[in-house]
Write a protein that holds these residues in place. Structure first.
Motif: not given
Lengths: 390, 103
Positions: B69-75
């Motif tokens: 999952a990449l949402g955390g990275t982009f956040d």
């Protein structure tokens, strides 16, 4: 006084529907993988305990509930920011207790990771889980919190409970979770005292808030990720007859046709296109024995543009309609406000820093000042050595 | 469910990363992204970070690869004010992709 109350209520309503506070860049993030529904933790650089390795047994505590056992199934080096992305396999569905759907993420419930050894790690949740959360009730006797005029002190009661529920309305696996789920929110908040204190900071703030929001829906390059929501809030003081009721329909999204433009730039910087938020509804209130009601509406558009390879400009315009009867004479029925903020970065990949901001209720002064500023910036750029890196 | 007799090739991974990254940005309203374009995460909101990550993960998964999952990275990139070219963005996605079932 009435205007201040209205502004406070509006701010609180906006805050209530916001998606959550910003977490620090050093806080690990928690989310569910959209494809597998596996819990995932993104650890920024130098924040992951060395005991978290593939195969390690950990526990997740959601909203202060019973720990859920999980196993680390994968640790991927983060090619964007350093650090690692840790994928877990939980012993039970994290999103199952209420709906059992495959929604992803969370904001309202706190999430804590218990690593194999060492201290618990607070995680920053990203999107909603089906989970009820609560803070309190708490009871305290604190004379200092109610002002200096009440040496005996009063008993303060605080209670807050909320429910966030995702209802899957589309099972299309190609859609992102935000486009599959309808979101329902309900919260109760009580913050009052056992009797009316004599101090100036008397607290009596009690609210019931509810909202329902549609899934995101896009329509080509015309509308992007549009949500329609119905929001309502009832606020009432216990020690007086003051009360306020708001019911509002809200539509928000982006307009891809209006992409961020780059002016006088060699490189092209991209970000979100023009965004909008429209709300309209009905307000009924009783403040200090004066009853009033009427229609309220609000519209906000925000746009970003880039200049001269080093500058970003954020522009926003807001129009507020306040047709509530008995509003203060100083509050017009329709208000417009404009804001422009300018940011500078030294090289193409450094962070923008704010350098100037202008805000006004009339467009003339804002753009006059902006024009003057950019003439100055343009002249400065002509004579400044380039700091751009290849 | 799709099955693959042979693991996807690295060259395929690069193409899938580029295709899915472009699709991810289109999902959040950023159209016609070119390799040299600089993506400014500082103007994103949190939901756009989550939607971007979810769209890329779903696309990559439907092409025989897996991705965390990449949402955390982009956040985090949003909070840090990260700027990155689309070319480097797709290279980072490629590095993190694995053939499906390799986890």
């Amino acid at each position: 006084m009435i205007r201040r109350t209205l502004l406070s209520l509006l701010a609180l309503l906006v805050a209530a529907v916001a998606l959550g506070d910003d977490c620090a860049a050093t806080s690990p993030r928690f989310e569910l993988n959209a494809a597998t529904q596996n819990p995932t933790i993104t650890f920024p650089k130098d924040t992951m305990p060395s005991t978290i390795v593939a195969g390690a047994a950990v526990k997740l505590v959601i909203g202060g509930g019973t720990p859920v056992e999980a196993t680390v199934t994968d640790v991927t080096t983060n090619a964007f920011i350093g650090g690692s992305i840790v994928t877990l396999h939980a012993s039970q569905p994290l999103n199952g207790p209420i709906e059992g759907t495959d929604a992803s993420g969370l904001t309202t419930a706190t999430v804590t990771l218990l690593p194999p050894t060492g201290n618990a790690i607070a995680l920053c949740g990203l999107t909603p889980l089906n989970y009820s959360f609560h803070i309190g009730p708490t009871v305290s006797a604190d004379s200092s919190s109610t002002g200096t005029g009440d040496p005996a002190g009063v008993m303060r009661f605080q209670f807050s409970r909320g429910l966030l529920r995702l209802v899957q309305v589309s099972s299309d696996p190609t859609l992102i979770p935000a486009a599959r789920n309808l979101q329902e929110e309900l919260s109760v908040s009580i913050d009052t005292t056992d009797r009316k204190g004599t101090g100036t900071q008397f607290i009596d703030d009690n609210r019931l808030t509810g909202a329902i929001r549609s899934p995101e829906k896009s329509f080509g390059i015309v509308l992007n990720r549009v949500r329609v929501g119905l929001e309502g809030q009832f606020a009432r003081a216990i020690h007086s007859e003051d009360r306020n009721t708001d019911v509002t329909i809200v539509v928000d999204g982006w307009l891809p046709f209006f992409q961020a433009v780059n002016l006088l730039s060699q490189s092209r910087t991209r970000t979100l296109p023009l965004s909008f938020r429209l709300s309209a509804g009905r307000r009924s209130q009783n403040v200090s024995g004066v009853s009033s009601n009427g229609n309220v509406a609000d519209g906000v558009v925000t746009y970003h543009l880039y200049l001269l390879d080093h500058y970003a400009v954020d522009l926003s315009e807001e129009t507020v309609l306040n047709d509530v009867s008995d509003r203060p004479a100083s509050t017009p029925r329709t208000q417009h406000s404009y804001k422009a903020a300018i940011f500078y970065k030294a090289d193409p990949f450094s962070k923008f820093s704010a350098v100037a901001s202008y805000e006004n209720g009339h467009s003339g002064p804002v753009f006059t000042k902006l024009r003057q500023y950019f003439v100055g910036v343009g002249i400065q750029q002509l004579f400044a050595p380039s700091t751009a890196k290849p | 469910m799709l099955t693959f007799a042979n693991p996807p090739q690295a060259s395929t991974a690069t193409a899938v990363a580029a295709q899915c990254s472009r699709k991810g940005f289109t999902t959040i309203g950023i159209t016609n992204v070119q390799p040299a374009d600089v993506i400014d995460f500082s103007r994103f909101d949190q939901q756009s970070c989550i939607d971007l990550g979810d769209a890329i993960v779903l696309c990559v998964s439907s092409n025989g690869f897996s991705l965390p999952a990449l949402g955390g990275t982009f956040d985090i990139m949003r909070v840090q004010g990260t700027q990155i070219t689309f070319d480097n963005f797709t290279k980072a996605i490629t590095q993190m992709m694995k053939p499906a079932g390799a986890q």
